[in-house]
Design an enzyme around this catalytic site. Structure first.
Site, PDB file in Angstrom:
ATOM      1  N   GLY A 104       0.795  -1.231   0.000  1.00  0.00           N
ATOM      2  CA  GLY A 104       0.000   0.000   0.000  1.00  0.00           C
ATOM      3  C   GLY A 104       0.822   1.273   0.000  1.00  0.00           C
ATOM      4  O   GLY A 104       0.387   2.292   0.555  1.00  0.00           O
ATOM      5  N   ASP A 149      -7.071  -0.426   0.259  1.00  0.00           N
ATOM      6  CA  ASP A 149      -5.780   0.169   0.639  1.00  0.00           C
ATOM      7  C   ASP A 149      -5.962   1.532   1.298  1.00  0.00           C
ATOM      8  O   ASP A 149      -5.427   1.788   2.385  1.00  0.00           O
ATOM      9  CB  ASP A 149      -4.887   0.346  -0.599  1.00  0.00           C
ATOM     10  CG  ASP A 149      -4.180  -0.931  -0.979  1.00  0.00           C
ATOM     11  OD1 ASP A 149      -4.656  -2.001  -0.556  1.00  0.00           O
ATOM     12  OD2 ASP A 149      -3.169  -0.850  -1.698  1.00  0.00           O
TER      13      ASP A 149
HETATM   14  O1  PMV Z   1      -2.176  -2.849  -3.289  1.00  0.00           O
HETATM   15  P1  PMV Z   1      -2.142  -4.321  -3.206  1.00  0.00           P
HETATM   16  O2  PMV Z   1      -1.129  -4.966  -4.066  1.00  0.00           O
HETATM   17  O3  PMV Z   1      -2.207  -4.814  -1.801  1.00  0.00           O
HETATM   18  O4  PMV Z   1      -3.501  -4.880  -3.888  1.00  0.00           O
HETATM   19  C1  PMV Z   1      -4.751  -4.599  -3.462  1.00  0.00           C
HETATM   20  C2  PMV Z   1      -5.569  -5.817  -3.401  1.00  0.00           C
HETATM   21  C3  PMV Z   1      -6.353  -6.256  -4.615  1.00  0.00           C
HETATM   22  O5  PMV Z   1      -7.481  -6.916  -4.073  1.00  0.00           O
HETATM   23  C4  PMV Z   1      -5.551  -7.228  -5.446  1.00  0.00           C
HETATM   24  C5  PMV Z   1      -6.789  -5.103  -5.501  1.00  0.00           C
HETATM   25  C6  PMV Z   1      -7.840  -4.210  -4.894  1.00  0.00           C
HETATM   26  O6  PMV Z   1      -8.122  -3.165  -5.521  1.00  0.00           O
HETATM   27  O7  PMV Z   1      -8.412  -4.536  -3.847  1.00  0.00           O
END
Ligand code: PMV
Length: 312
Positions: A104, A149
Site C-alpha cells: 500500500g 488500501d
Molecule cells: O495494493 P495491493 O497490491 O495490496 O492490492 C490490493 C488488493 C487487490 O485486491 C488485489 C486489488 C484491490 O483493488 O483490492
C-alpha cells in the site's frame, strides 16, 4: 511552520482479489514502515513545490499534469480545505514502504500528504476524509481499486472491508505476529487485477465460486481474530493461498517462500496483495518469528518485517 503527516504500510490478511468482486477482505496496518510528509513555508511567491527525493521527483504544483498522483492529492486536499490560491509551501514526501509489493505504498504516501496539508492549516482530517481523498489518487495507481488500501492506511487499524460499504474497524482479542517477506519482484497490482478479470470473464461461474470461497475464509478469519482463536488463522491463510493459486496470482517464487516459511515453523502463509511478486505473510508464534525471518532471508527474500497485530 513545519507540519508533518504520517501513514503506515499495510498487508491484506485474507481476501485480496475477491474483494474487487464484492467479497469481504481483512487488512491490517504495518507501522514498522511508513510514509511521511513534511510541509514547510517557502519564500513568498515561490509557489508550491512537491519533492519526493526517494523517486527523484520534484514537481511544481502549478505545472504538474492533471494525472500526477502527488499533485492530484495536493489539489484535492486544498480544494477540500477551501484553499483556492496556491500556497507558498515546500512539500517533501518520503517513504520506506516497499513500492509495488502489496504494502500500500501509494495509498500511504497519499494519506500522509493529506494529513500534513491539514496539519499545515492546523486542522485534523477524519479518517473518512483521508480515505476518500486517497481513493481518488488510488484510481490512478490501480485502475479500479476496491478501496481497501486507502481505507486501512487512513484508519490505521484492522479493517473489515466490503466494497461500497462503510469499513468496519475491529479488534483482535489476542495479538498475533506476522512475518512479512518481500520477494523483491515488483508487481503492479493493476496487471494482476487485469489478469484475474480476463480469467473471470472467460469462466465467470468458476471464478465466482473461488471468490465466494475466499469471502467465506475472510468471515472465518474475522471470527477467529475477534474471539482470540488465533490458532485457526494459520489454516485459513493456507486455504486462502490455495485459492489464490487457483485464480492464477501466485508464482513459483512466492510458493517457494511460503514453503520455506512453513518449513521453518510458521502456522500458515500466503501471498498478500496483488500477487505475482510482492510480499508473502506468515503467521508465526512469537518465539519463532526470528527463525522464520532468517529462513526467508536465506531463501532470497529482499526484506523481512516482523509486525504484531495488536489487541489494543
Ligand atoms: O495494493 P495491493 O497490491 O495490496 O492490492 C490490493 C488488493 C487487490 O485486491 C488485489 C486489488 C484491490 O483493488 O483490492
Amino acid at each position: 511552520m513545519k507540519a508533518v503527516g504520517e501513514a503506515p504500510g499495510k498487508v491484506i490478511l485474507v481476501g485480496e482479489h475477491a474483494v474487487v468482486y464484492g467479497r469481504p477482505a481483512i487488512a491490517v496496518p504495518v507501522w514498522q514502515v511508513r510514509a511521511t510528509t513534511v510541509v514547510t513555508d517557502a519564500e513568498p511567491c515561490r509557489g508550491c513545490m512537491i519533492a519526493a527525493p526517494d523517486i527523484s521527483e520534484l514537481i511544481e504544483l502549478a505545472n504538474a499534469p492533471a494525472n500526477d498522483p502527488l499533485a492530484l492529492v495536493v489539489r484535492l486536499t486544498l480544494s477540500e480545505l477551501g484553499i483556492d490560491s496556491i500556497p507558498d509551501w515546500t512539500i517533501t514526501v518520503t517513504s520506506d514502504i516497499p513500492i509495488a509489493s502489496g504494502m500500500g505504498s501509494g495509498a500511504a504516501v497519499s494519506a500522509s500528504l493529506v494529513r500534513a496539508l491539514y496539519a499545515a492549516v492546523n486542522a485534523i482530517p477524519t479518517a473518512e476524509i483521508v480515505s476518500r481523498l486517497v481513493y481518488a489518487s488510488e484510481e490512478i495507481h490501480h485502475g479500479a481499486p476496491s478501496g481497501i488500501d486507502n481505507t486501512v492506511v487512513s484508519y490505521g487499524a484492522p479493517v473489515w472491508f466490503v466494497r461500497g460499504q462503510p469499513p468496519e474497524v475491529f479488534r483482535a482479542s489476542r495479538s498475533f505476529t506476522l512475518v512479512i517477506a518481500d520477494s523483491g519482484i515488483a508487481s503492479p497490482t493493476r496487471d494482476t487485477v487485469a489478469g484475474v478479470r480476463r480469467r473471470w470473464e472467460a469462466a465467470p461461474d468458476l471464478y465466482d465460486r473461488y471468490f465466494d470461497a475466499i469471502g467465506q475464509l475472510a468471515q472465518e478469519a474475522r471470527s477467529a481474530i475477534e474471539s482470540g482463536e488465533n490458532h485457526r488463522l494459520g489454516g485459513l491463510f493456507n486455504r486462502n493461498q490455495a485459492l489464490l493459486q487457483e485464480i492464477g496470482v501466485s508464482s513459483a517464487r512466492l510458493d517457494e517462500l511460503i514453503d520455506r516459511a512453513l518449513d521453518a515453523g510458521a502456522d500458515g502463509a500466503k501471498l498478500s496483495g496483488g500477487g505475482a511478486g510482492g510480499n508473502i505473510i506468515a503467521l508465526v508464534k512469537e518465539g519463532t518469528a526470528e527463525a522464520v525471518g532468517d529462513a526467508l532471508m536465506r531463501a532470497g527474500a529482499k526484506q523481512v518485517i516482523v509486525t504484531g497485530v495488536g489487541a489494543h
